[in-house]
Write a protein that holds these residues in place. Structure first.
Motif, PDB file in Angstrom:
ATOM      1  N   PHE A 109       0.824  -1.210   0.000  1.00  0.00           N
ATOM      2  CA  PHE A 109       0.000   0.000   0.000  1.00  0.00           C
ATOM      3  C   PHE A 109       0.857   1.259   0.000  1.00  0.00           C
ATOM      4  O   PHE A 109       0.488   2.285  -0.552  1.00  0.00           O
ATOM      5  N   PRO A 150      -6.565   4.676   2.647  1.00  0.00           N
ATOM      6  CA  PRO A 150      -7.850   3.973   2.724  1.00  0.00           C
ATOM      7  C   PRO A 150      -8.993   4.935   2.978  1.00  0.00           C
ATOM      8  O   PRO A 150      -8.800   6.018   3.519  1.00  0.00           O
ATOM      9  N   ARG A 190      -7.388   1.481   8.256  1.00  0.00           N
ATOM     10  CA  ARG A 190      -5.962   1.572   7.939  1.00  0.00           C
ATOM     11  C   ARG A 190      -5.555   0.398   7.076  1.00  0.00           C
ATOM     12  O   ARG A 190      -6.338  -0.500   6.813  1.00  0.00           O
ATOM     13  N   THR A 191      -4.291   0.437   6.626  1.00  0.00           N
ATOM     14  CA  THR A 191      -3.735  -0.707   5.894  1.00  0.00           C
ATOM     15  C   THR A 191      -2.789  -1.443   6.846  1.00  0.00           C
ATOM     16  O   THR A 191      -2.765  -1.169   8.033  1.00  0.00           O
ATOM     17  N   VAL A 228      -8.110  -6.144   4.226  1.00  0.00           N
ATOM     18  CA  VAL A 228      -8.583  -4.846   3.749  1.00  0.00           C
ATOM     19  C   VAL A 228      -9.571  -5.124   2.624  1.00  0.00           C
ATOM     20  O   VAL A 228      -9.297  -5.957   1.759  1.00  0.00           O
ATOM     21  N   GLY A 257      -9.710  -2.189   7.227  1.00  0.00           N
ATOM     22  CA  GLY A 257      -9.836  -0.996   6.392  1.00  0.00           C
ATOM     23  C   GLY A 257     -10.655  -1.249   5.143  1.00  0.00           C
ATOM     24  O   GLY A 257     -10.862  -2.398   4.737  1.00  0.00           O
ATOM     25  N   MET A 295     -10.937   0.354   1.095  1.00  0.00           N
ATOM     26  CA  MET A 295     -10.271   1.247   0.142  1.00  0.00           C
ATOM     27  C   MET A 295     -11.315   2.048  -0.642  1.00  0.00           C
ATOM     28  O   MET A 295     -12.449   1.617  -0.785  1.00  0.00           O
ATOM     29  N   TRP A 313      -7.693  -7.707   0.180  1.00  0.00           N
ATOM     30  CA  TRP A 313      -6.239  -7.814   0.312  1.00  0.00           C
ATOM     31  C   TRP A 313      -5.904  -8.338   1.713  1.00  0.00           C
ATOM     32  O   TRP A 313      -6.496  -7.910   2.709  1.00  0.00           O
TER      33      TRP A 313
END
Lengths: 876, 111
Positions: A196, A203, A207-208, A223, A255, A257, A270
């Motif tokens: 990321f 995001p 969060r990532t 994610v 998270g 996106m 992901w």
């Protein structure tokens, strides 16, 4: 200053009141003067007259006062606008047709601009995208220019390459969700650290991944992508932080996106990929995508050289797997849109042609109208209207038409964009970026202006040429109807025909490509087949997997309506095939170094190839007796057989290769027909078929050949499989026909659009020719009447009129052919199986255009033959 | 010679004279014409056909502001008044005229 502006505004907005005041003011003066005159001894009558005379010109004073107000320019403009609007309203049919034509042209061009803007021009949602690159292997032996790499190679690249701030690996994966509604399997990506960060995308929520989440045992976080979040979880705002049961384990959603984040495309989940024990051993399997961010100051060329050097090092260190393997860097943007760029630009150019043809038609019509008004214009010129004023008058009319056309065009564009997005192939990248936005609006405004100028200037300049005398003397319409405007209209028609021909050639080439493509034999039967992708490897040993497959196979084959069932790790046209390039050596044949043979290994159940409809050419098929512990046997396909045993019989020969880390020494027991692996335009590749039990890859696809409609059997099939594994989830469910359709969807889209543009262009050009010939024939009514009176037959008249028109059409076709010869090479990459200068296509569309032109001439020609000479001679 | 020449000169100077005449308060077009003719001792004759366009031009330029009001015997007339900008313009043009006329005077006297 302010009072000056107030006065100006008042003059503009309260014109009638200001006029009344002017009148009243001057009348007051005249009254006072009259009174004074009376006091001086004149009679009331004389006093009034004297007052008037001594004023010094009341009307002129009013006129000069009006000029002094400073709004004259605007008032004149407003007057011209109203006059222009009245003129247009007087001929509603013409106005309607013109506006519609322009709306269509401007709307279609704006819509396509939005597509080009969204897909090709808008910046990617990643930070500093020019520095983001993708890294690929290239296989010089099999001729693949760009393929994924293997875990071991990725690790070596990560250690040795110096040009990058960071590089990350991406592996296709799957996550099965249970306990949240219907069990479903999501295709996902597992990514290494920095994924990321390299992209630099923030995001939407949450969060990532954190660095510690890549350690073993700590990676139970995911994610989600925006689409998945909306469709599967209804856009639940509290989803982040909750736990989902994925692959049997609780995972926390950390998270979500934003919608623009779509890398790699096609999957919306992901998860972190920590290091695995056997990463360094896997060098042959190619399924790892790699992205990297260049360090500031490093160039693409420099990084490419470095990568190739490292690839050469690996080639030398690991000759078995990496000989003949190079590497290549491709910038991120190229990877995302490179495939569609050419097609979109061709379509954009094509729609531009359509707009040009539409403008030419309008200009021609305006020319015709202007020449009818030549007398009116001459009178106005004689009365003192400057050439600029006349020019402006005519331009305003075309501006009004263009303005109306532009506004309706924008509305049409909005609707067209929706239609385009709905029709477009699902794999069009950056689809979500296509919308009507202010830039498209500005583009439409610019087009409108251009159109107004194009359509208006030609007739306007033509008609305001200072030959007032000639026009005034011109009584009514003569036999010629004005030489120069005719030639101009003829030129326009020829140009239209040429443009239309170019579009027809393009569409024709695409159509022939498509037909040729559809005739290609995929190598198997596509009707009535259902495919379901399953994940088999979770928490199972290879033996368990093989057992599950065997049991499911048995149950499925007993289902009524099922003709055949099979399982494979690489279904043709499927987008989740397991691709294992395998180097193998042939027993009793020393392989020259650098001449190692490569093929792709595919694990199949015994009935699979028969179920798929692949013919068995020699030897026997695999049977259920060819199990893991029996003598290892394989089938090879025809490409492999031809390549290595061109003159001998390959049956009984042995080949050695690695599968699943084990060395295998297998006997070839059969040769089967070729299939096209991913597209009808792809060549078959050498393939080795192993019994699934000997190559139990974790992800595979069921193929079910049915007697009737495959989808109607879907619930029963799912049920049978769930009898063996109750929590079985399925990714990708489709029929073989759907998979095949999907592979040609982009071509069909291009063909549909270009074909529509070509058809529209043909129609417009035909109408243009018809309009011109109609007009000139009507102008020549007298002449035709004379000819008929002198003995001309119907056929002679037909020949006269049609001959005139066909000359133009032929000129247009000739010009169009020359143009096309130059232009079609731009679309060569879109074609299949025919050359960009295919004679048959060129000839065919020329004939089509000429036929349409013939029709367009024939209708007015027929009318001309019916002219009554007596009426015509009297007509003036 | 006589009247013709005076008219030409007058038209060129009209703006300046109008602004000056308005310095002491609002007047309508008729009054302005009377005032100029009176004060110049009937030497200068104002042509209404030039005066009114000039007044409207000055109004458009923001040098005078106009208002409808009642004149003597309560008839409606349009009254013009000098604005601040008009005042500035008057002074500037007056200066220019002074310089111009002294220069002409010098030449006629001493050349």
């Amino acid at each position: 200053m302010l009072s000056g502006i107030k006065t100006w505004l008042r003059a503009l907005l309260r014109r009638s009141q200001v006029e009344r005041e002017l009148d009243e003011e001057l009348r007051y003066h005249l009254e006072r003067q009259t009174e004074q005159n009376v006091r001086l001894g004149m009679s009331p009558e004389e006093a009034r007259h004297a007052a008037f005379r001594s004023f010094g010109g009341v009307e002129q004073a009013k006129e000069r006062s009006r000029d002094a107000r400073g709004v004259r320019g605007l008032e004149d403009l407003w007057q011209d606008l109203r006059y222009g609007a009245r003129m247009l309203l007087k001929q509603p049919a013409f106005t309607l047709i013109a506006v519609l034509t322009l709306a269509l042209g401007i709307g279609a061009t704006t819509a396509l601009f939005s597509v080009v803007n969204g897909v090709l021009l808008r910046p990617l949602p990643y930070r500093d995208e020019a520095r983001i690159v993708t890294l690929w292997q290239s296989n010089l032996h099999s001729g693949v220019a760009r393929e994924e790499t293997s875990p071991a190679t990725f690790l070596d690249w990560r250690e040795r390459l110096q040009s990058y701030e960071a590089i990350a690996a991406i592996e296709p994966f799957g996550h099965s969700l249970i306990g949240n509604g219907e069990p479903e399997r999501f295709r996902s990506w597992v990514v290494t650290e920095n994924f990321f960060e390299i992209l630099g995308a923030a995001p939407l929520q949450g969060r990532t991944f954190l660095p510690e989440e890549f350690g073993t045992g700590r990676g139970n976080v995911v994610v989600l992508g925006y689409g998945l979040w909306q469709q599967r979880f209804g856009g639940d705002p509290h989803l982040v932080g909750r736990q989902l049961t994925l692959n049997g384990q609780p995972h926390t959603v950390i998270g979500v996106m934003p919608p623009e984040f779509q890398y790699p495309p096609g999957r919306e989940l992901w998860a972190p990929r920590g290091p695995r024990a056997n990463d360094r051993q896997i060098r042959g399997g190619t399924y790892i995508k790699v992205i990297g961010r260049l360090k500031p100051g490093r160039t693409l060329a420099g990084a490419q050289t470095e990568l190739q050097t490292v690839a050469a090092q690996l080639s030398a260190e690991y000759p078995q797997t990496n000989a003949q393997v190079g590497a290549v860097i491709v910038p991120m943007r190229e990877v995302i849109v490179g495939q569609v760029r050419r097609g979109l630009l061709v379509l954009f150019g094509a729609v531009g042609f359509v707009l040009l043809i539409a403008c030419a038609n309008i200009a021609s019509l305006l020319l015709a109208r202007a020449s009818q008004r030549s007398r009116e214009l001459a009178i106005r010129a004689a009365l003192g209207a400057g050439r600029a004023r006349l020019l402006r008058q005519l331009l305003i009319e075309s501006a009004l038409l263009a303005g109306l056309g532009g506004m309706s065009g924008v509305l049409l564009a909005y609707w067209l964009i929706e239609a385009l997005v709905a029709l477009s192939p699902g794999n069009l990248p950056r689809l979500e970026q296509i919308r009507l936005d202010p830039l498209a609006g500005a583009f439409a405004a610019g087009l409108t202006l251009l159109t107004a100028l194009l359509c208006g200037l030609i007739p306007a300049i033509q008609m305001t040429r200072p030959n007032v005398q000639a026009a005034l003397k011109d009584e009514g319409r003569t036999a010629t109807g004005g030489r120069t405007p005719q030639r101009l209209r003829q030129l326009l028609v020829v140009a239209e025909m040429a443009l239309a021909l170019a579009l027809l050639v393009g569409a024709g080439l695409l159509m022939r490509s498509f037909v040729t493509l559809m005739r290609v034999n995929p190598g198997f039967t596509t009707e009535r087949a259902l495919t379901l992708e399953v994940q088999l490897g979770r928490n199972r040993t290879p033996e368990q997997m093989a057992a599950f497959v065997a049991q499911a196979q048995e149950r499925l084959s007993l289902l009524p309506g099922v003709q055949a069932v099979g399982l494979t790790t690489a279904l043709p046209f499927h987008d989740n095939q397991i691709v294992i390039p395998t180097t193998f050596s042939i027993a009793d044949r020393a392989a020259a170094p650098g001449q190692e043979s490569t093929a792709y290994q595919i694990g199949v159940t015994p009935d699979y190839l028969a179920a798929l409809g692949v013919p068995l050419l020699r030897g026997r098929a695999l049977t259920s007796f060819d199990q893991a512990d029996a003598v290892p046997v394989v089938l090879i396909n025809q490409t492999l057989a031809r390549r290595h045993w061109p003159l001998e019989d390959p049956l009984g020969k042995k080949i050695a290769f690695d599968s699943f880390g084990r060395a295998m020494n297998c006997e070839i027991v059969g040769v089967v027909g070729d299939v096209r692996p991913r597209g009808l335009d792809q060549e078959p590749q050498p393939e080795i078929y192993l019994p699934y039990a000997q190559a139990p890859f974790g992800s595979a696809t069921w193929l079910v050949r049915t007697a009737g409609d495959p989808l109607s059997l879907l619930p029963a099939v799912k049920e049978k499989i769930r009898e063996v594994n109750p929590t079985q989830t399925f990714a990708s469910i489709a029929t073989l026909e759907q998979l095949l359709d999907h592979s040609t969807s982009r071509r069909r889209f291009n063909l549909f659009l270009l074909g529509s543009f070509a058809a529209l262009a043909l129609l417009l050009a035909g109408i243009g020719l018809y309009g011109l010939i109609s007009y000139t024939t009507a102008q020549r009514t007298q002449e035709i009447g004379i000819r008929i009176a002198l003995g001309a037959q119907g056929g002679d008249v037909l020949q006269l009129v049609i001959g005139q028109g066909m000359k133009l059409a032929l000129a247009g076709v000739a010009l169009g052919l020359v143009t096309s010869l130059g232009l079609t090479r731009l679309m060569a990459s879109l074609l299949f199986g025919i050359s960009a200068t295919d004679t048959l296509t060129f000839a065919g569309v020329s004939l089509l255009l000429l036929s349409v032109a013939l029709l367009a001439c024939w209708i007015p020609a027929r009318r001309a033959t019916k002219v009554d000479p007596m009426i015509a001679l009297r007509y003036e | 010679m006589g009247k013709q020449k005076k008219t030409d000169l007058l038209q060129g100077m009209l703006d300046l004279l109008v602004l000056r005449v308005l310095r002491h308060g609002p007047l309508n077009g008729w009054d302005i014409m009377q005032r100029i003719q009176l004060v110049s001792g009937e030497v200068l004759r104002v042509i209404p056909g030039s005066l009114y366009p000039a007044l409207h031009r000055l109004e458009a330029q923001g040098l005078v502001a106009a208002e409808w009001g009642a004149s003597e015997n309560n008839r409606r007339a349009k009254f013009y008044q000098l604005t601040a900008a008009g005042r500035k313009q008057l002074n500037a043009e007056w200066e220019t005229w002074k310089r111009f006329s002294s220069a002409v005077e010098l030449i006629l006297r001493d050349a």
